[in-house]
Design a protein around this motif. Structure first.
Motif, mmCIF file in Angstrom:
data_model
loop_
_atom_site.group_PDB
_atom_site.id
_atom_site.type_symbol
_atom_site.label_atom_id
_atom_site.label_comp_id
_atom_site.label_asym_id
_atom_site.label_seq_id
_atom_site.Cartn_x
_atom_site.Cartn_y
_atom_site.Cartn_z
ATOM 1 N N GLY A 289 9.428 -34.852 3.166
ATOM 2 C CA GLY A 289 10.217 -35.944 2.627
ATOM 3 C C GLY A 289 9.849 -36.367 1.218
ATOM 4 N N ALA A 290 9.119 -35.515 0.471
ATOM 5 C CA ALA A 290 8.745 -35.860 -0.904
ATOM 6 C C ALA A 290 9.968 -35.790 -1.817
ATOM 7 C CB ALA A 290 7.662 -34.911 -1.408
ATOM 8 N N THR A 291 10.042 -36.728 -2.751
ATOM 9 C CA THR A 291 11.136 -36.725 -3.716
ATOM 10 C C THR A 291 10.839 -35.712 -4.822
ATOM 11 O OG1 THR A 291 10.133 -38.467 -5.063
ATOM 12 C CG2 THR A 291 11.571 -39.159 -3.250
ATOM 13 N N ALA A 292 11.853 -35.465 -5.665
ATOM 14 C CA ALA A 292 11.682 -34.518 -6.769
ATOM 15 C C ALA A 292 10.596 -34.984 -7.732
ATOM 16 C CB ALA A 292 13.007 -34.345 -7.507
ATOM 17 N N ASN A 293 10.568 -36.294 -8.016
ATOM 18 C CA ASN A 293 9.536 -36.827 -8.906
ATOM 19 C C ASN A 293 8.140 -36.681 -8.304
ATOM 20 O OD1 ASN A 293 11.316 -37.594 -10.928
ATOM 21 N ND2 ASN A 293 11.628 -39.649 -10.086
ATOM 22 N N GLN A 294 8.002 -36.949 -7.016
ATOM 23 C CA GLN A 294 6.706 -36.806 -6.361
ATOM 24 C C GLN A 294 6.234 -35.354 -6.370
ATOM 25 O OE1 GLN A 294 7.762 -38.574 -2.576
ATOM 26 N NE2 GLN A 294 6.688 -40.499 -3.059
ATOM 27 N N ILE A 295 7.156 -34.427 -6.151
ATOM 28 C CA ILE A 295 6.805 -33.007 -6.189
ATOM 29 C C ILE A 295 6.328 -32.615 -7.583
ATOM 30 C CG2 ILE A 295 7.754 -30.673 -6.045
ATOM 31 C CD1 ILE A 295 9.574 -31.673 -3.798
ATOM 32 N N PHE A 296 7.029 -33.132 -8.595
ATOM 33 C CA PHE A 296 6.676 -32.774 -9.974
ATOM 34 C C PHE A 296 5.301 -33.321 -10.353
ATOM 35 C CE2 PHE A 296 6.774 -33.660 -14.578
ATOM 36 C CZ PHE A 296 6.991 -32.379 -15.054
ATOM 37 N N TYR A 297 5.051 -34.602 -10.041
ATOM 38 C CA TYR A 297 3.802 -35.240 -10.455
ATOM 39 C C TYR A 297 2.616 -34.884 -9.566
ATOM 40 C CZ TYR A 297 6.384 -38.101 -13.803
ATOM 41 O OH TYR A 297 7.149 -38.516 -14.852
ATOM 42 N N LYS A 298 2.866 -34.632 -8.281
ATOM 43 C CA LYS A 298 1.772 -34.396 -7.348
ATOM 44 C C LYS A 298 1.464 -32.915 -7.121
ATOM 45 C CE LYS A 298 1.190 -38.781 -6.381
ATOM 46 N NZ LYS A 298 -0.069 -39.496 -6.754
ATOM 47 N N ILE A 299 2.438 -32.035 -7.407
ATOM 48 C CA ILE A 299 2.220 -30.605 -7.155
ATOM 49 C C ILE A 299 2.301 -29.801 -8.456
ATOM 50 C CG2 ILE A 299 3.095 -28.559 -5.969
ATOM 51 C CD1 ILE A 299 4.047 -30.344 -3.727
ATOM 52 N N THR A 300 3.443 -29.932 -9.155
ATOM 53 C CA THR A 300 3.664 -29.090 -10.334
ATOM 54 C C THR A 300 2.643 -29.364 -11.440
ATOM 55 O OG1 THR A 300 6.033 -29.060 -9.837
ATOM 56 C CG2 THR A 300 5.356 -28.367 -12.034
ATOM 57 N N LEU A 301 2.501 -30.619 -11.851
ATOM 58 C CA LEU A 301 1.601 -30.943 -12.961
ATOM 59 C C LEU A 301 0.139 -30.594 -12.674
ATOM 60 C CD1 LEU A 301 2.875 -34.259 -14.600
ATOM 61 C CD2 LEU A 301 2.926 -31.940 -15.497
ATOM 62 N N PRO A 302 -0.414 -30.955 -11.494
ATOM 63 C CA PRO A 302 -1.815 -30.568 -11.237
ATOM 64 C C PRO A 302 -2.043 -29.063 -11.263
ATOM 65 C CG PRO A 302 -1.127 -32.287 -9.719
ATOM 66 C CD PRO A 302 0.109 -31.846 -10.434
ATOM 67 N N LEU A 303 -1.112 -28.290 -10.675
ATOM 68 C CA LEU A 303 -1.275 -26.833 -10.662
ATOM 69 C C LEU A 303 -0.980 -26.210 -12.020
ATOM 70 C CD1 LEU A 303 0.316 -25.990 -7.189
ATOM 71 C CD2 LEU A 303 -2.105 -26.121 -7.793
ATOM 72 N N LEU A 304 -0.301 -26.959 -12.858
ATOM 73 C CA LEU A 304 0.045 -26.464 -14.199
ATOM 74 C C LEU A 304 -1.032 -26.821 -15.227
ATOM 75 C CD1 LEU A 304 2.602 -24.961 -15.181
ATOM 76 C CD2 LEU A 304 3.479 -27.147 -15.983
ATOM 77 N N ARG A 305 -2.090 -27.491 -14.810
ATOM 78 C CA ARG A 305 -3.111 -27.991 -15.729
ATOM 79 C C ARG A 305 -3.713 -26.902 -16.618
ATOM 80 N NH1 ARG A 305 -5.664 -32.773 -15.571
ATOM 81 N NH2 ARG A 305 -4.993 -33.129 -13.425
ATOM 82 N N PRO A 306 -4.090 -25.707 -16.095
ATOM 83 C CA PRO A 306 -4.674 -24.689 -16.985
ATOM 84 C C PRO A 306 -3.735 -24.295 -18.130
ATOM 85 C CG PRO A 306 -5.057 -24.118 -14.701
ATOM 86 C CD PRO A 306 -4.106 -25.276 -14.690
ATOM 87 N N ILE A 307 -2.440 -24.163 -17.835
ATOM 88 C CA ILE A 307 -1.480 -23.825 -18.879
ATOM 89 C C ILE A 307 -1.337 -24.972 -19.866
ATOM 90 C CG2 ILE A 307 0.903 -23.151 -19.365
ATOM 91 C CD1 ILE A 307 -0.627 -21.019 -17.963
ATOM 92 N N LEU A 308 -1.327 -26.200 -19.368
ATOM 93 C CA LEU A 308 -1.216 -27.370 -20.246
ATOM 94 C C LEU A 308 -2.420 -27.477 -21.184
ATOM 95 C CD1 LEU A 308 0.169 -30.049 -17.757
ATOM 96 C CD2 LEU A 308 1.369 -29.054 -19.711
ATOM 97 N N VAL A 309 -3.615 -27.185 -20.647
ATOM 98 C CA VAL A 309 -4.821 -27.208 -21.484
ATOM 99 C C VAL A 309 -4.716 -26.144 -22.571
ATOM 100 C CG1 VAL A 309 -7.321 -26.835 -21.511
ATOM 101 C CG2 VAL A 309 -6.275 -28.150 -19.665
ATOM 102 N N PHE A 310 -4.271 -24.944 -22.190
ATOM 103 C CA PHE A 310 -4.107 -23.862 -23.165
ATOM 104 C C PHE A 310 -3.101 -24.250 -24.245
ATOM 105 C CE2 PHE A 310 -1.531 -20.198 -24.488
ATOM 106 C CZ PHE A 310 -2.503 -19.422 -25.104
ATOM 107 N N VAL A 311 -1.963 -24.802 -23.823
ATOM 108 C CA VAL A 311 -0.926 -25.196 -24.780
ATOM 109 C C VAL A 311 -1.439 -26.286 -25.709
ATOM 110 C CG1 VAL A 311 1.297 -26.392 -24.975
ATOM 111 C CG2 VAL A 311 1.030 -24.519 -23.345
ATOM 112 N N MET A 312 -2.157 -27.254 -25.170
ATOM 113 C CA MET A 312 -2.648 -28.366 -25.980
ATOM 114 C C MET A 312 -3.679 -27.905 -27.000
ATOM 115 S SD MET A 312 -3.909 -32.082 -24.660
ATOM 116 C CE MET A 312 -4.082 -33.434 -25.810
ATOM 117 N N ILE A 313 -4.606 -27.043 -26.589
ATOM 118 C CA ILE A 313 -5.651 -26.579 -27.506
ATOM 119 C C ILE A 313 -5.068 -25.693 -28.595
ATOM 120 C CG2 ILE A 313 -7.716 -25.129 -27.685
ATOM 121 C CD1 ILE A 313 -8.623 -26.214 -25.015
#
Length: 302
Positions: A204-228
């Protein structure tokens, strides 16, 4: 014995394939880096027709860079323009990445749109800067349009105001690089196991909850690479503000970046100060990259 020798025989090809990279790294990166550090300890410049130096002066060039007050000003300019361009860039790239990788949307023509958003990255920065310089000139089409619709009564000089010049530089950097960032984030999103999203939807997770609770945490290595990598590119910002302001960094040096400052020393053949500034930039880049990595790593551990 034969099996062990076969493993060794296979391993040697890995070292052979590393030879081109090693040679290129030594010639074009390591040797210039050592040479730059070496030259930073010498007084070496031209005064009129007279060549001064090279004379060993120790840390005098570093002291000059620190005490003349230009380094903090140009570092602040560089960081302001990078932040102004990076924030909308990462937000836009995250939205587009989530949009294109969402199977429930069933978007048509994805290949076409992915190509279109990446195209600005293929345009030379100099051509981009000249385009914006023409568009936002006092007699350019943007001013003409704003006057016709009643926003301004007379032409607004975009190049004479610090906020507008910085905004233009940030906008150009955002437009040129958001496509590349989107592709990287999409690759990271497509690498996430779809079963995680399906399980979240079943719970029953909403789209926003899926994005913030699943997508962003698992995307952290790519985000760190992009930011650096974006931070390193931002600190090396040169061509866009150089062409947009004709190398002056006006108004009042508010758009002068660290590399533009370095280029002025190279143009005047003051190799000692240029070397010292290059070392400072190397240290600043390393420290900021380490801070970003450590901060994101601490957040991940929490």
């Amino acid at each position: 014995m034969n099996k062990k020798s076969k493993v060794v025989r296979y391993n040697k090809w890995g070292y052979i394939f590393l030879i081109p990279f090693t040679v290129i790294f030594l010639i074009f990166q390591l040797i210039p880096l050592v040479s730059t550090i070496y030259n930073s300890f010498f007084e070496n410049y031209r005064s009129g027709l007279t060549q001064i130096g090279p004379n060993f002066v120790g840390l005098a060039n570093y002291a000059t860079i620190v005490t003349n007050g230009d380094l903090p000003t140009y570092f602040a300019n560089t960081m302001i323009m990078w932040v102004l361009g990076f924030i909308p860039q990462i937000i836009l790239s995250l939205l587009l990445g989530a949009w294109f990788t969402d199977p429930s949307l069933r978007l048509k023509g994805q290949t076409f749109f992915k190509t279109v958003i990446y195209l600005p990255n293929l345009i030379m920065a100099s051509a981009f800067a000249m385009l914006f310089f023409t568009l936002f000139a006092d007699s350019g089409p943007i001013n003409s349009l704003l006057i016709q619709i009643g926003v301004f009564k007379e032409a607004f000089s975009f190049m004479d105001h610090a906020a507008s010049v910085r905004g233009l530089v940030a906008t150009m950097n955002c437009l040129m690089w958001f496509g590349n960032t989107t592709i990287l984030l999409m690759a990271g999103m497509l690498g996430i196991d779809p079963s995680l999203f399906e399980a979240a939807q079943v719970d029953g997770a909403t789209a926003n909850q899926i994005f913030y609770k699943i997508t962003l945490p698992l995307l952290r290595p790519i985000l760190v690479f992009v930011m650096i990598t974006s931070l390193i590119g931002g600190l090396q910002m040169f061509d866009v503000p150089q062409i947009l302001t004709n190398g002056t960094g006006n108004p009042m040096r508010s758009s002068m970046t660290l590399i533009m400052y370095l280029n002025k020393h190279l143009y005047s053949k003051n190799f000692g100060l240029a070397g010292a500034l290059s070392v400072f930039m190397f240290v600043i880049t390393a420290i900021l990259s380490l801070i970003v990595y450590k901060f994101t790593n601490v957040q991940e551990q929490k």
